[in-house]
Design a protein around this motif. Structure first.
Motif, PDB file in Angstrom:
ATOM      1  N   ASN A 265      -1.621  -7.968  -9.870  1.00 49.54           N
ATOM      2  CA  ASN A 265      -2.695  -7.315  -9.124  1.00 49.54           C
ATOM      3  C   ASN A 265      -2.427  -5.844  -8.806  1.00 49.54           C
ATOM      4  O   ASN A 265      -3.343  -5.104  -8.455  1.00 49.54           O
ATOM      5  N   ARG A 266      -1.173  -5.435  -8.922  1.00 45.74           N
ATOM      6  CA  ARG A 266      -0.778  -4.110  -8.449  1.00 45.74           C
ATOM      7  C   ARG A 266      -1.574  -2.982  -9.107  1.00 45.74           C
ATOM      8  O   ARG A 266      -1.943  -2.005  -8.464  1.00 45.74           O
ATOM      9  N   LYS A 267      -1.854  -3.109 -10.389  1.00 48.47           N
ATOM     10  CA  LYS A 267      -2.556  -2.025 -11.087  1.00 48.47           C
ATOM     11  C   LYS A 267      -3.979  -1.869 -10.581  1.00 48.47           C
ATOM     12  O   LYS A 267      -4.512  -0.750 -10.546  1.00 48.47           O
ATOM     13  N   PHE A 268      -4.635  -2.972 -10.188  1.00 50.88           N
ATOM     14  CA  PHE A 268      -5.950  -2.847  -9.561  1.00 50.88           C
ATOM     15  C   PHE A 268      -5.856  -1.951  -8.334  1.00 50.88           C
ATOM     16  O   PHE A 268      -6.659  -1.047  -8.131  1.00 50.88           O
ATOM     17  N   PHE A 269      -4.852  -2.221  -7.507  1.00 53.60           N
ATOM     18  CA  PHE A 269      -4.697  -1.488  -6.247  1.00 53.60           C
ATOM     19  C   PHE A 269      -4.321  -0.030  -6.493  1.00 53.60           C
ATOM     20  O   PHE A 269      -4.769   0.863  -5.775  1.00 53.60           O
ATOM     21  N   GLN A 270      -3.523   0.194  -7.520  1.00 54.47           N
ATOM     22  CA  GLN A 270      -3.046   1.557  -7.813  1.00 54.47           C
ATOM     23  C   GLN A 270      -4.113   2.443  -8.428  1.00 54.47           C
ATOM     24  O   GLN A 270      -4.202   3.636  -8.102  1.00 54.47           O
ATOM     25  N   PHE A 271      -4.929   1.896  -9.306  1.00 51.48           N
ATOM     26  CA  PHE A 271      -5.777   2.730 -10.149  1.00 51.48           C
ATOM     27  C   PHE A 271      -7.263   2.697  -9.819  1.00 51.48           C
ATOM     28  O   PHE A 271      -8.024   3.512 -10.358  1.00 51.48           O
ATOM     29  N   ILE A 272      -7.704   1.778  -8.966  1.00 53.92           N
ATOM     30  CA  ILE A 272      -9.103   1.810  -8.548  1.00 53.92           C
ATOM     31  C   ILE A 272      -9.223   2.780  -7.377  1.00 53.92           C
ATOM     32  O   ILE A 272      -8.546   2.613  -6.362  1.00 53.92           O
TER      33      ILE A 272
END
Length: 307
Positions: A265-272
């Motif tokens: 899930n981390r990339k959702f949080f980082q890049f949105i």
């Protein structure tokens, strides 16, 4: 608990299908109530709406009209077993077109929220990066930004299983005998820990699996034999470079024991960009809506009614 909701069908024109197609849907509440409706995109790919029907309780708890539907090839929508293995047919754009078609049929294309669970979240993020004009909120529930992250997380969880279960999984995946009972029994051990920790599984979840067993066309074509043995085209899914295009508030949810781990899930949080809220459910795995239902409904419902 059964959810006997008003239902209907909408024709879906898919020339490559070679036959008429339709999408079956269900509605909880009144789409003309003035409240923004929530559309639910189920997982799989190849499952059915049934295991998400519990989220129709948002109508009673928060006044939110809820739309559920079976994606093409699943549940009560048109099945196309003759397209098994046809990766040029079963694509993300196909399901995006189906979602647009449903929204327009229901007359809610100018204002709606979207919750995508697991594969439904992959569909949801792929839909949202196109910045559809009517989308107001997006919920990415136990979903995946990069499929390799999901596979890696699943393999780590697999190594925590009893050795004989691990051995059975490895043996049958190497031999290509993933349809054997021994493999299916081993996968069931994984599912009890990391898919749904409510045992026995709720009837609605069982019903979804029954549909998947009846017609695994979509799942086997797009995904592969299991959650962490991905051989279909989704193995290359990576939406990281497009996440900056999402321009609505986003809620990320997943369970502590979920195959959709923090690393997934981390990339959702980082890049949105913009407003992004991330909630982990401490007692849940992949189906927090069944495992911690009241808290899940509260968090999702509160997020959706916020302005």
């Amino acid at each position: 608990m059964e959810y006997n909701l008003p239902d209907g069908e909408v024709a879906f024109n898919v020339p490559a299908a070679g036959k008429p197609c339709s999408t079956h849907y269900w509605i909880s509440g009144n789409l003309k109530s003035g409240k923004t409706p929530l559309v639910l995109a189920h997982g799989g790919p190849g499952c059915s709406h049934d295991y998400l029907a519990i989220l129709s309780r948002l109508t009673a708890s928060h006044g939110i009209p809820v739309v559920l539907y079976d994606q093409l090839g699943n549940g009560l929508s048109t099945h196309l077993p003759e397209k098994n293995g046809d990766t040029s047919f079963w694509t993300i754009p196909l399901f995006i077109d189906e979602l647009h078609n449903l929204l327009e049929h229901l007359g809610i294309q100018d204002r709606y929220d979207l919750l995508g669970h697991s594969w439904g979240g992959m569909l949801g993020s792929s839909f949202a990066v196109r910045q559809p004009k009517g989308l107001r909120h997006l919920v990415l529930a136990s979903s995946i930004a990069v499929m390799q992250d999901w596979v890696d997380a699943g393999l780590k969880l697999q190594k925590r299983l009893p050795q004989e279960v691990q051995d059975a999984i490895i043996k049958h995946e190497k031999a290509g005998t993933t349809d054997s009972k021994e493999y299916q029994d081993a996968i069931a051990v994984f599912y009890a820990k990391h898919l749904c920790r409510v045992q026995p599984m709720p009837a609605a979840v069982v019903k979804t699996f029954e549909w998947l067993e009846k017609d695994p066309t979509v799942y086997h074509t797009m995904n592969g034999p299991s959650e962490f043995f991905v051989t279909g085209p989704l193995k290359d899914f990576d939406i990281t470079s497009e996440l900056h295009k999402i321009n609505v508030p986003v809620l990320i949810t997943h369970g502590r024991y979920d195959g959709s781990q923090d690393s997934v899930n981390r990339k959702f949080f980082q890049f949105i960009p913009g407003k992004v809220k991330w909630v982990q459910f401490a007692e849940s795995s992949h189906m927090a809506h069944h495992e911690e239902t009241d808290r899940y409904l509260q968090i999702v419902g509160d997020f959706l009614v916020e302005e």
